[in-house]
Write a protein that holds these residues in place. Structure first.
Motif, PDB file in Angstrom:
ATOM      1  N   GLY A   1       0.840  -1.314  -0.066  1.00 37.52           N
ATOM      2  CA  GLY A   1      -0.069   0.117  -0.074  1.00 37.52           C
ATOM      3  C   GLY A   1       0.958   1.370   0.078  1.00 37.52           C
ATOM      4  N   GLN A   2       2.037   1.123   0.366  1.00 38.43           N
ATOM      5  CA  GLN A   2       3.085   2.233   0.375  1.00 38.43           C
ATOM      6  C   GLN A   2       3.541   2.538  -1.164  1.00 38.43           C
ATOM      7  OE1 GLN A   2       5.859   1.379   3.264  1.00 38.43           O
ATOM      8  NE2 GLN A   2       4.480   2.042   4.974  1.00 38.43           N
ATOM      9  N   THR A   3       3.703   3.820  -1.398  1.00 44.20           N
ATOM     10  CA  THR A   3       4.438   4.123  -2.642  1.00 44.20           C
ATOM     11  C   THR A   3       5.765   4.693  -2.628  1.00 44.20           C
ATOM     12  OG1 THR A   3       2.301   4.915  -3.783  1.00 44.20           O
ATOM     13  CG2 THR A   3       4.222   5.989  -4.551  1.00 44.20           C
TER      14      THR A   3
ATOM     15  N   ASP B   1       6.740   6.557  -9.652  1.00 39.04           N
ATOM     16  CA  ASP B   1       6.098   6.253  -8.467  1.00 39.04           C
ATOM     17  C   ASP B   1       5.724   4.737  -8.541  1.00 39.04           C
ATOM     18  OD1 ASP B   1       6.291   8.784  -7.640  1.00 39.04           O
ATOM     19  OD2 ASP B   1       4.356   9.083  -7.861  1.00 39.04           O
ATOM     20  N   LEU B   2       5.964   3.891  -7.411  1.00 43.46           N
ATOM     21  CA  LEU B   2       5.778   2.303  -7.458  1.00 43.46           C
ATOM     22  C   LEU B   2       4.961   2.231  -6.272  1.00 43.46           C
ATOM     23  CD1 LEU B   2       9.656   2.178  -8.207  1.00 43.46           C
ATOM     24  CD2 LEU B   2       7.824   1.430  -9.782  1.00 43.46           C
ATOM     25  N   ARG B   3       3.729   1.666  -6.404  1.00 40.11           N
ATOM     26  CA  ARG B   3       2.991   1.378  -5.208  1.00 40.11           C
ATOM     27  C   ARG B   3       3.124  -0.272  -4.907  1.00 40.11           C
ATOM     28  NH1 ARG B   3      -2.766   1.756  -7.050  1.00 40.11           N
ATOM     29  NH2 ARG B   3      -2.249  -0.376  -7.973  1.00 40.11           N
ATOM     30  N   ALA B   4       3.308  -0.298  -3.551  1.00 42.46           N
ATOM     31  CA  ALA B   4       3.672  -1.879  -3.330  1.00 42.46           C
ATOM     32  C   ALA B   4       2.312  -2.689  -3.174  1.00 42.46           C
ATOM     33  CB  ALA B   4       4.194  -1.839  -2.093  1.00 42.46           C
ATOM     34  N   GLU B   5       2.248  -3.667  -3.908  1.00 44.78           N
ATOM     35  CA  GLU B   5       1.182  -4.874  -3.957  1.00 44.78           C
ATOM     36  C   GLU B   5       1.109  -5.776  -3.062  1.00 44.78           C
ATOM     37  OE1 GLU B   5      -1.004  -3.500  -5.272  1.00 44.78           O
ATOM     38  OE2 GLU B   5      -0.459  -2.162  -7.103  1.00 44.78           O
TER      39      GLU B   5
ATOM     40  N   VAL C   1      20.651  10.176  -6.367  1.00 45.15           N
ATOM     41  CA  VAL C   1      18.902  10.014  -6.756  1.00 45.15           C
ATOM     42  C   VAL C   1      18.165  10.058  -5.223  1.00 45.15           C
ATOM     43  CG1 VAL C   1      19.072   8.582  -8.918  1.00 45.15           C
ATOM     44  CG2 VAL C   1      18.996   7.455  -6.506  1.00 45.15           C
ATOM     45  N   ARG C   2      16.914  10.313  -5.099  1.00 44.56           N
ATOM     46  CA  ARG C   2      16.194  10.552  -4.057  1.00 44.56           C
ATOM     47  C   ARG C   2      15.140   9.479  -3.957  1.00 44.56           C
ATOM     48  NH1 ARG C   2      13.161  16.372  -2.799  1.00 44.56           N
ATOM     49  NH2 ARG C   2      12.119  15.738  -0.719  1.00 44.56           N
ATOM     50  N   MET C   3      15.155   8.980  -2.738  1.00 43.40           N
ATOM     51  CA  MET C   3      14.080   7.782  -2.619  1.00 43.40           C
ATOM     52  C   MET C   3      13.199   8.468  -1.554  1.00 43.40           C
ATOM     53  SD  MET C   3      15.671   5.936  -4.475  1.00 43.40           S
ATOM     54  CE  MET C   3      15.159   4.186  -4.438  1.00 43.40           C
ATOM     55  N   ILE C   4      11.830   8.496  -1.896  1.00 45.06           N
ATOM     56  CA  ILE C   4      10.829   9.043  -0.886  1.00 45.06           C
ATOM     57  C   ILE C   4       9.714   7.950  -0.860  1.00 45.06           C
ATOM     58  CG2 ILE C   4       9.057  10.762  -0.452  1.00 45.06           C
ATOM     59  CD1 ILE C   4      10.629  12.332  -2.689  1.00 45.06           C
ATOM     60  N   VAL C   5       9.284   7.674   0.557  1.00 44.08           N
ATOM     61  CA  VAL C   5       8.170   6.612   0.799  1.00 44.08           C
ATOM     62  C   VAL C   5       7.195   7.186   1.311  1.00 44.08           C
ATOM     63  CG1 VAL C   5       7.867   4.441   1.845  1.00 44.08           C
ATOM     64  CG2 VAL C   5       9.941   4.616   0.836  1.00 44.08           C
ATOM     65  N   SER C   6       5.903   7.113   0.836  1.00 44.24           N
ATOM     66  CA  SER C   6       4.721   7.695   1.095  1.00 44.24           C
ATOM     67  C   SER C   6       3.587   6.646   1.666  1.00 44.24           C
ATOM     68  CB  SER C   6       4.140   8.665   0.136  1.00 44.24           C
ATOM     69  OG  SER C   6       2.648   8.566  -0.296  1.00 44.24           O
ATOM     70  N   GLU C   7       3.022   7.046   2.742  1.00 45.47           N
ATOM     71  CA  GLU C   7       1.767   6.095   2.748  1.00 45.47           C
ATOM     72  C   GLU C   7       0.743   6.190   1.862  1.00 45.47           C
ATOM     73  OE1 GLU C   7       1.790   3.919   5.310  1.00 45.47           O
ATOM     74  OE2 GLU C   7       2.968   4.665   7.013  1.00 45.47           O
TER      75      GLU C   7
END
Ligand SMILES: [Zn+2]
Length: 211
Positions: free
Chosen positions: A33-35, A176-180, A205-211
């Motif tokens: 569910g996180q991106t 953007d990659l949404r975790a399944e 590179v920058r890595m950002i994780v969002s709920e």
């Protein structure tokens, strides 16, 4: 304070935001569910990418299953990145670069030596980065599989010829990659300096994780 445009359009609160230096590995657990957003900060920086089911790493990314399922070799918005069990691991929910590669493979000191000459033998390579990260997680060479190259341009001609040519990415573009499922992501911020995949100049590179 200036707006941080790199955060525009993320689906929820940011829980992780770090810069991976040029030439470095990175590993992180993304929950279902996180991106994950990867930002090509300075443009044309290949991000070599592997992933594993966080709970059973015998399930891992499969380029072959992904290509076969969508009947196309390029990874675009909407592509489901499948595992060797045929299950979606991540979905490309957005990309400001037209497409990404999953056939070009990862650079190694062996392939560098073959392609560019023996003087490149000691240059740092993606396979070294993958193995360094794998070692921290109890994995090894047996766990190396075909990878994704985000922001890398590997066009395929009508006769099937392919090349690693000038990139189609640019500073600030992202994917953007949404975790399944819960996935462990391993990247190598590619150190290659003998072909145009990093514009002959590896960058962060920058890595950002969002709920
Ligand atoms: Zn590389």
């Amino acid at each position: 304070m200036n707006n941080d445009y790199a955060l525009d359009g993320l689906p929820g609160p940011v829980i992780y935001d770090e810069i991976v230096p040029a030439r470095a590995p990175w590993m992180f657990d993304i929950k279902r569910g996180q991106t994950l957003r990867i930002v090509d900060m300075e443009g044309n920086q290949a991000v070599d990418f592997l992933m594993y089911n966080s709970h059973d790493d015998s399930e891992r990314y499969s380029a072959q299953d992904t290509i076969a399922a969508q009947s196309n070799i390029f990874l675009r918005e909407g592509t489901q990145l499948l595992s060797n069990d045929g299950r979606p691991m991540l979905t490309i929910t957005a990309t400001t670069v037209a497409y990404h590669d999953t056939i070009g493979g990862a650079c190694s000191c062996e392939s560098n030596t073959l392609r560019y000459g023996y003087h490149t033998k000691t240059q740092h390579a993606c396979v070294d980065n993958f193995l360094e990260a794998h070692t921290r997680a109890g994995r090894n060479k047996r766990d190396m599989v075909s990878n994704i190259n985000f922001f890398m341009n590997v066009p395929v001609e009508a006769d099937g010829a392919l090349g690693i040519v000038d990139g189609i990415s640019a500073p600030g573009l992202h994917v953007d990659l949404r975790a399944e499922m819960d996935v462990t992501v391993v990247i190598s911020n590619c150190p290659q300096i003998n072909n145009p995949c990093n514009g002959f100049n590896p960058t962060p590179v920058r890595m950002i994780v969002s709920e």
